[in-house]
Design a protein around this motif. Structure first.
Motif, PDB file in Angstrom:
ATOM      1  N   LYS A  82       6.786 -42.212  -2.540  1.00 31.03           N
ATOM      2  CA  LYS A  82       6.360 -43.476  -1.937  1.00 31.03           C
ATOM      3  C   LYS A  82       7.362 -43.964  -0.890  1.00 31.03           C
ATOM      4  N   ARG A  83       8.656 -43.736  -1.131  1.00 30.51           N
ATOM      5  CA  ARG A  83       9.650 -44.125  -0.129  1.00 30.51           C
ATOM      6  C   ARG A  83       9.413 -43.352   1.167  1.00 30.51           C
ATOM      7  N   ALA A  84       9.068 -42.081   1.034  1.00 26.23           N
ATOM      8  CA  ALA A  84       8.778 -41.288   2.226  1.00 26.23           C
ATOM      9  C   ALA A  84       7.513 -41.785   2.922  1.00 26.23           C
ATOM     10  N   LEU A  85       6.495 -42.119   2.148  1.00 27.32           N
ATOM     11  CA  LEU A  85       5.240 -42.612   2.730  1.00 27.32           C
ATOM     12  C   LEU A  85       5.436 -43.959   3.419  1.00 27.32           C
ATOM     13  N   ASP A  86       6.295 -44.792   2.869  1.00 26.71           N
ATOM     14  CA  ASP A  86       6.574 -46.094   3.473  1.00 26.71           C
ATOM     15  C   ASP A  86       7.184 -45.955   4.868  1.00 26.71           C
ATOM     16  N   ARG A  87       7.808 -44.822   5.128  1.00 21.54           N
ATOM     17  CA  ARG A  87       8.476 -44.601   6.420  1.00 21.54           C
ATOM     18  C   ARG A  87       7.537 -44.073   7.495  1.00 21.54           C
ATOM     19  N   GLN A  88       6.314 -43.741   7.126  1.00 20.01           N
ATOM     20  CA  GLN A  88       5.383 -43.167   8.102  1.00 20.01           C
ATOM     21  C   GLN A  88       4.878 -44.239   9.065  1.00 20.01           C
ATOM     22  N   ASP A  89       4.662 -43.834  10.316  1.00 15.61           N
ATOM     23  CA  ASP A  89       4.211 -44.774  11.339  1.00 15.61           C
ATOM     24  C   ASP A  89       2.699 -44.722  11.556  1.00 15.61           C
ATOM     25  N   THR A 105      -0.988 -36.697  -6.740  1.00 11.69           N
ATOM     26  CA  THR A 105      -2.166 -37.306  -7.378  1.00 11.69           C
ATOM     27  C   THR A 105      -1.879 -38.764  -7.719  1.00 11.69           C
ATOM     28  N   GLU A 106      -0.690 -39.032  -8.215  1.00 14.77           N
ATOM     29  CA  GLU A 106      -0.304 -40.402  -8.571  1.00 14.77           C
ATOM     30  C   GLU A 106       0.071 -41.224  -7.350  1.00 14.77           C
ATOM     31  N   ALA A 107       0.854 -40.638  -6.444  1.00 14.92           N
ATOM     32  CA  ALA A 107       1.366 -41.385  -5.291  1.00 14.92           C
ATOM     33  C   ALA A 107       0.366 -41.474  -4.142  1.00 14.92           C
ATOM     34  N   GLY A 108      -0.652 -40.613  -4.160  1.00 14.52           N
ATOM     35  CA  GLY A 108      -1.554 -40.507  -3.020  1.00 14.52           C
ATOM     36  C   GLY A 108      -2.491 -41.668  -2.789  1.00 14.52           C
ATOM     37  N   VAL A 109      -2.480 -42.659  -3.691  1.00 10.39           N
ATOM     38  CA  VAL A 109      -3.273 -43.862  -3.452  1.00 10.39           C
ATOM     39  C   VAL A 109      -2.604 -44.760  -2.410  1.00 10.39           C
ATOM     40  N   HIS A 110      -1.420 -44.399  -1.992  1.00 16.58           N
ATOM     41  CA  HIS A 110      -0.701 -45.139  -0.941  1.00 16.58           C
ATOM     42  C   HIS A 110      -1.608 -45.286   0.284  1.00 16.58           C
ATOM     43  N   ASN A 194      -3.134 -43.159 -11.724  1.00 13.29           N
ATOM     44  CA  ASN A 194      -4.012 -42.992 -10.568  1.00 13.29           C
ATOM     45  C   ASN A 194      -4.421 -41.537 -10.389  1.00 13.29           C
ATOM     46  N   ALA A 195      -5.557 -41.339  -9.750  1.00  9.26           N
ATOM     47  CA  ALA A 195      -5.991 -40.007  -9.329  1.00  9.26           C
ATOM     48  C   ALA A 195      -6.473 -40.131  -7.885  1.00  9.26           C
ATOM     49  N   ALA A 196      -5.541 -39.924  -6.954  1.00 11.60           N
ATOM     50  CA  ALA A 196      -5.848 -40.143  -5.538  1.00 11.60           C
ATOM     51  C   ALA A 196      -6.983 -39.265  -5.045  1.00 11.60           C
ATOM     52  N   TRP A 197      -7.165 -38.086  -5.650  1.00 13.02           N
ATOM     53  CA  TRP A 197      -8.220 -37.186  -5.191  1.00 13.02           C
ATOM     54  C   TRP A 197      -9.616 -37.758  -5.411  1.00 13.02           C
TER      55      TRP A 197
END
Length: 262
Positions: A82-89, A105-110, A194-197
């Motif tokens: 999630k820290r990496a995803l927060d940095r995306q533009d 699967t868990e983090a992909g709901v970001h 979560n199941a982001a898929w």
């Protein structure tokens, strides 16, 4: 300049032109929205194995971020992702190898995640544990773990090449064996929230010579999540040994996610 020298120079120029043209063709269109890729490694490895995929994607114009999972718990690995995803533009493709599949699967709901790519990866559902994915399947005998008193596991050194990286060079397999990162086995007993898929389109790369998972298990998970499947002859270390195939599928997931939102 001699005739032979002119021929060599002309040949070199032709090769350079062809290479530049191929790279130009491969580069992502300016209008493409999903231009970010986040790569999540699995157990017993670290992010350095993604180097070949990284090089191929960045040459096409993607911005690539590699997560370094601590492998101390599902919660810790999800937090790192999630820290990496927060940095995306902007929108991103989230990619996981092996245990990294549980993490994405868990983090992909970001909200930044547009699509998911499972590279010989686990894919639990919400309310399930990772360990439950193995129910009814048999792990190949080549994959042998050694679990310490602290609950962290390594692949036994004598089994590493056959069980994890049979198609890597002897030098690469030895380096991966000697630099492997242990995982807390308790992570496999953690229930996902979560199941982001379920809400994000998914792709799967299945290594047909994978000795960490039963092939039936990999196909069962891919079918469950409705993934678009690409098979490739490779070991469990497919994320490192088949960078062209993996990069192509990630590129397809980025373009496909864009089309799905139009």
């Amino acid at each position: 300049m001699s005739t032979s020298t002119r021929i060599v120079a002309a040949t070199a120029a032709a090769v350079a032109f062809a290479t530049a043209s191929a790279q130009a063709v491969d580069r992502i269109p300016d209008a493409q929205q999903t231009r970010n890729v986040v790569l999540v490694h699995g157990a017993f490895a670290d992010g350095s194995g993604w180097r070949g995929v990284y090089d191929r994607l960045t040459s096409r114009g993607y911005k690539v971020t590699i997560v370094q999972n601590p492998l101390t718990s599902l919660e810790d690995d999800v937090a790192a992702t999630k820290r990496a995803l927060d940095r995306q533009d902007g929108p991103a493709v989230l990619v996981g190898h092996s245990w990294g599949g549980t993490v994405i699967t868990e983090a992909g709901v970001h909200p930044q995640v547009r699509s998911l790519v499972y590279v010989s990866a686990l894919a639990p559902d919400a309310g399930e544990t990772t360990a439950q994915q193995y129910d009814g399947f048999t792990t190949p005998p080549e994959f042998v773990l050694g679990i310490g008193e602290d609950g962290f596991a390594f692949i036994k050194p004598e089994a590493f090449s056959a069980g994890f990286a049979a198609d890597a060079s002897a030098a690469d397999a030895a380096f991966m064996r000697d630099s492997q990162v242990p995982i807390a086995m308790s992570s496999f007993a953690t229930t996902l929230t979560n199941a982001a898929w379920r809400t994000k389109p998914s792709w799967a790369v299945i290594a047909t010579d994978d000795k960490a998972f039963d092939q039936k298990m990999l196909h069962s998970m891919a079918e469950k999540i409705g993934a678009r499947v690409t098979e490739v002859a490779a070991s469990h270390a497919v994320f490192m040994t088949q960078p062209n195939v993996v990069a192509d599928v990630i590129d397809e997931a980025a373009r496909g996610a864009d089309q799905a939102t139009r």
